[in-house]
Structure formats: structure tokens, C-alpha cells
Design an enzyme around this catalytic site. Structure first.
Site, short mmCIF file in Angstrom:
data_model
loop_
_atom_site.label_atom_id
_atom_site.label_comp_id
_atom_site.label_asym_id
_atom_site.label_seq_id
_atom_site.Cartn_x
_atom_site.Cartn_y
_atom_site.Cartn_z
N LYS A 237 0.83 -1.20 0.00
CA LYS A 237 0.00 0.00 0.00
C LYS A 237 0.87 1.26 0.00
CE LYS A 237 -3.21 -2.77 2.66
NZ LYS A 237 -3.68 -3.09 4.03
N GLU A 275 -9.94 -8.08 5.19
CA GLU A 275 -9.66 -7.48 3.89
C GLU A 275 -10.50 -8.16 2.79
OE1 GLU A 275 -5.63 -6.80 2.96
OE2 GLU A 275 -5.20 -5.90 4.91
N GLU A 289 -8.23 -11.82 3.14
CA GLU A 289 -7.44 -12.30 4.27
C GLU A 289 -7.78 -11.50 5.50
OE1 GLU A 289 -3.39 -11.81 3.06
OE2 GLU A 289 -3.38 -9.66 3.47
N ARG A 293 -3.64 -8.02 13.64
CA ARG A 293 -2.77 -7.04 14.30
C ARG A 293 -3.27 -5.65 13.97
NH1 ARG A 293 -0.41 -5.12 9.70
NH2 ARG A 293 -0.03 -6.62 8.02
N ARG A 339 2.12 7.31 3.01
CA ARG A 339 3.30 6.72 3.62
C ARG A 339 4.55 7.38 3.03
NH1 ARG A 339 2.19 0.20 4.27
NH2 ARG A 339 -0.06 0.34 4.67
#
Length: 455
Positions: A237, A275, A289, A293, A339
Site C-alpha cells: 500500500k 480485507e 485475508e 494485528r 506513507r
């Protein structure tokens, strides 16, 4: 509440956890490798202990050293953050055996949902839609060829124990299958110590939609809405936002309800993410999936929901009920995360470690947050992930959030290393992204070819 927790991670997520714990009045222990002795999380924690040399297998993945550090410092719980040991059921089980609380789901649930094959089987039982695929582990190319013929091309190969984009290959024809399988299997073995593969029919292009869930030990499970993570490069991502512009009210209810049903089916505790792949042409979505976490992109959900996910993780691990019920959760505005990596997008995103000689992080105004462990004079080591910061913005609507992100990226200044700030600024300004007209194919097939032509 816990008196002291150990953070089994580094970088910005370690800093994020330390800050959340401090606001809860909980003491913190940082671990570090010899390469990280000057890292920010080491300075911020109440205590810090070295767990090994620079190589992550000898430090941040060294279970014995980390557990010894927890015992030596009297830590009652371990927060694994994301990456490293965060989805390692063996480590969670060792924590349980040593009466140290693992801040995450149980080892049993991690085994069930962390393994893609097990997770798929459980989702079928729960009545959650799944894509056609292999029914068990695939170990040889002969098996792969046979299964691919049965489900039809194109297919996607995935490491059964994988995550973070490792051990994944897209295959369009039978001629591509054998070399792709061998490469993905070797990558999976190197990254996870497990070369078992899984095969699915590829839904591509698609929207990558994930739903944040929280569960506690009292049987409560809630969702905090969805995130759109479709802007990806090599299955990793790059930018995330919430809510997704591709989802209307009815579909949002369906997909979030499916996520809650999935978590309830496995009696999930703590933070997790379900997801999905969304086929926009048909409006159908499929389970992909579960990440057992906290996610890198959790701040966008915190902005739109007002719920501090990391604090909820600590409270739930302590045995508390969730501080909010589903009917209490309201969503406001729009949030976007970029990010920021120490890498050179013009040279195939090559990592750019080195000393930061000057650093200015954007600030000012309501709805702007920068999560980072960087500071001026810090040397980025070459041994770990290249992400150095996350810029997260929140606006009353998507246009406001886009404008705020553009402003923040224009202010972001790093000297001494090359970063992807300019790349992110161009991406957030692209007409397709501004219009919300993108899917998982956009970055690789449309944006990057044009971007890399530029001087």
C-alpha cells in the site's frame, strides 16, 4: 491496568504505542538492536533494553531475547505492533506459557486466521463470500498447474503464511505459472520460513477494501468502518483513505456486517482487519485475508471514528470491555494517509538510508497528524523497512482532506536522504485520484508509467 508493557517493535509504531501507553498511565519498555541504540523509541520509553545485533533475525525476531527482556524488566504484557512477530502464533503462544499477555488475539485464533488456507475455510463456514481457489496448501508446480486449470486464469499465487506483499505473484497464462510459482515460493521461504503456497482466482482490477474490527473477551465485536487501500505498488500500500468513494450506504452495511460476522465466528479479541476485494463491475466482494494485528493505516480510521485503536488494544488485553458499543460509533468527514519512505521513486524505489541532516515535519491546523520516529541528525539504518513517516489528514469532506494533504506534503522537508514526498504529492494531485477513479491496477498500469517518463 497493566503497570508496564514491552513494545516488541521499532520505528513510528513503537513511538505510537509508547505514547498511547503513557496517556493510559502505563510504563513502557523499548527493545532495540545495536543499529537502533539512538532511535526515538529508545529515548521515549521509560526503559530500554538491547536484544541483539542489527540483523532483525537476531534482534526484533529473536523470541528468546525479547521474552527474556520482558521477564528482566517485569513487563506484564507485550505489544508487537505490526510486522516482525505481530502475527507469529508461536511467539503469542510462548507469551501465554510465560504468563505474559500478548496484546493481540490468541495463538489459536492467529493460527486459524493468519494462515490464508485456514482462514478461507473458516470464512466459508461463517458464510462470508470467498473467491474460487485451492482448498489446501500447494507445494509443487505440478499441483499448481492442475489447480490453475480447474479454477481458470488469471490467478494469483500467495504465500500461505505471508503478509506485507511477500510471496505474491499474478499469473495470466500457463506459460507464466512455473517460474512465477518457484519465485514466489522461494521468496515466501526466505521471508517466513514457510514455502507453502495458496492459489486463488484473480479478481483484477478491483478495489482493495478493508474493515477495521475490534473485539474483547466479553463477546463484543464492533467495526470502525472501511478503508480503501487500492493504491498499491507491488502489492504494498502507498496511500489509504476512509471512507471509500466506491461504496454506497447499502454495500457499506453489507461489507462491514460480513467483517463483524467473520470476527464473531472466530471469537476474535483485540484489533484486526478483514480485507476484501470488491469487483466494482458486479458489486460483489470477496474475503481476501485477515490481518490479526494493528495496521499501518489505522490512523485514518481513528480520524473518522474518533476511537483510539491502540488504547483499545491495551484495554482489551487488560481484560476490559471495549469502551464503545457499535451504536456509539459515528463516522465524520474523510481521512487520507500517505506513507513517506526513504526511497528513490525515480530509480525503482531504491532504499535511501543515511543521515537526516535537516527535518521539518508539517503541522498547524485541525486534522493533521504526522506519525514518525525521525529527527534531525538521526541516521536511518539500512536493515529495516524504508518507511520513515505517515502523514494523515482529516477534513469535513474528501476535497478538504485532499487539499490539506497537498499542503502538508508541500511543507514536508527532509535533507540528507531521498524520499517519496514528491511522488506522493504528484499522486494525490493526479486527476484520477482527485476524482476517486482508481483501483488496484491504477498505480502500476497508469500512474507509474507516466511518472517515470518525467525527468
Amino acid at each position: 491496568m497493566f503497570n508496564k508493557i514491552l513494545i516488541a517493535n521499532r520505528g513510528e509504531i513503537a513511538v505510537r504505542i509508547i505514547r498511547a501507553a503513557r496517556e493510559l498511565g502505563v510504563g513502557t519498555v523499548a527493545i532495540y538492536s545495536t543499529a537502533d541504540r539512538d532511535a526515538l523509541h529508545v529515548h521515549l520509553a521509560d526503559e530500554a533494553i538491547c536484544v541483539g545485533p542489527a540483523r532483525s533475525t537476531e534482534s526484533y525476531l529473536n523470541m528468546n531475547n525479547i521474552l527474556s527482556a520482558a521477564v528482566a524488566t517485569g513487563a506484564q504484557a507485550i505489544h508487537p505492533g505490526f510486522g516482525f512477530l505481530s502475527e507469529n502464533s508461536k511467539f503469542a503462544r510462548l507469551c501465554e506459557e510465560m504468563n505474559i499477555k500478548f496484546i493481540g488475539p490468541s495463538a489459536k485464533v492467529m493460527d486459524m486466521m493468519g494462515d490464508k488456507i485456514n482462514a478461507r475455510a473458516e470464512m466459508i463456514k461463517a458464510g462470508v463470500p470467498v473467491t474460487p481457489g485451492s482448498e489446501g496448501e500447494v507445494h509443487t508446480t505440478d499441483e499448481a498447474v492442475k489447480i490453475a486449470e480447474e479454477i481458470g486464469y488469471p490467478i494469483i499465487l500467495k504465500a500461505s503464511a505471508g503478509g506485507g506483499g511477500k510471496g505474491i505473484r499474478k499469473v495470466n497464462t500457463v506459460e507464466e505459472l512455473v517460474p512465477a510459482f518457484e519465485a514466489a515460493q522461494a521468496e515466501a521461504q526466505a521471508a517466513f520460513g514457510n514455502g507453502a503456497m495458496f492459489i486463488e482466482r484473480m479478481i483484477f482490477p478491483a478495489r482493495h477494501i478493508e474493515v477495521q474490527i475490534l473485539g474483547d473477551s466479553h463477546g463484543n465485536v464492533i467495526h470502525l468502518g472501511e478503508r480503501d487501500c487500492s493504491l498499491q505498488r507491488n502489492n504494498q500500500k502507498v496511500l489509504e483513505e476512509s471512507p471509500s468513494v466506491a461504496i454506497g450506504h447499502t454495500l457499506r452495511n453489507e461489507i462491514t456486517s460480513a467483517a463483524v460476522k467473520a470476527a464473531q465466528h472466530v471469537s476474535y479479541e483485540n484489533a484486526g482487519t478483514i480485507e476484501f476485494l470488491l469487483d466494482e463491475s458486479s458489486g460483489k466482494f470477496y474475503f481476501m485475508e485477515m490481518n490479526t494485528r494493528v495496521q499501518v493505516e489505522h490512523p485514518v480510521t481513528e480520524f473518522v471514528s474518533g476511537v483510539d485503536i491502540v488504547k483499545e488494544q491495551i484495554r482489551v488485553a487488560n481484560g476490559n470491555e471495549l469502551s464503545v458499543k457499535q451504536e456509539d460509533v459515528t463516522f465524520s468527514g474523510h481521512a487520507i494517509e500517505c506513507r513517506i519512505n526513504a526511497e528513490n521513486p525515480k530509480f525503482n524505489f531504491a532504499p535511501s538510508p543515511g543521515k537526516i541532516t535537516n527535518l521539518f515535519l508539517p503541522g498547524g491546523g485541525v486534522g493533521l497528524r504526522v506519525d514518525s520516529a525521525m529527527y534531525s541528525g538521526y541516521t536511518i539504518p539500512p536493515y529495516y523497512d524504508s518507511m520513515i513517516a505517515k502523514v494523515i489528514v482529516h477534513g469535513e469532506n474528501r476535497f478538504q482532506a485532499l487539499m490539506k494533504m497537498q499542503r502538508a506534503l508541500l511543507e514536508f522537508d527532509v535533507e540528507g536522504v531521498t524520499t517519496n514526498v514528491d511522488f506522493q504529492l504528484e499522486l494525490i494531485s493526479d486527476p484520477h485520484v482527485v476524482a476517486g477513479d482508481y483501483d488496484t491496477s491504477f498505480l502500476g498500469n497508469v500512474f507509474l508509467p507516466e511518472y517515470q517518463k518525467e525527468d
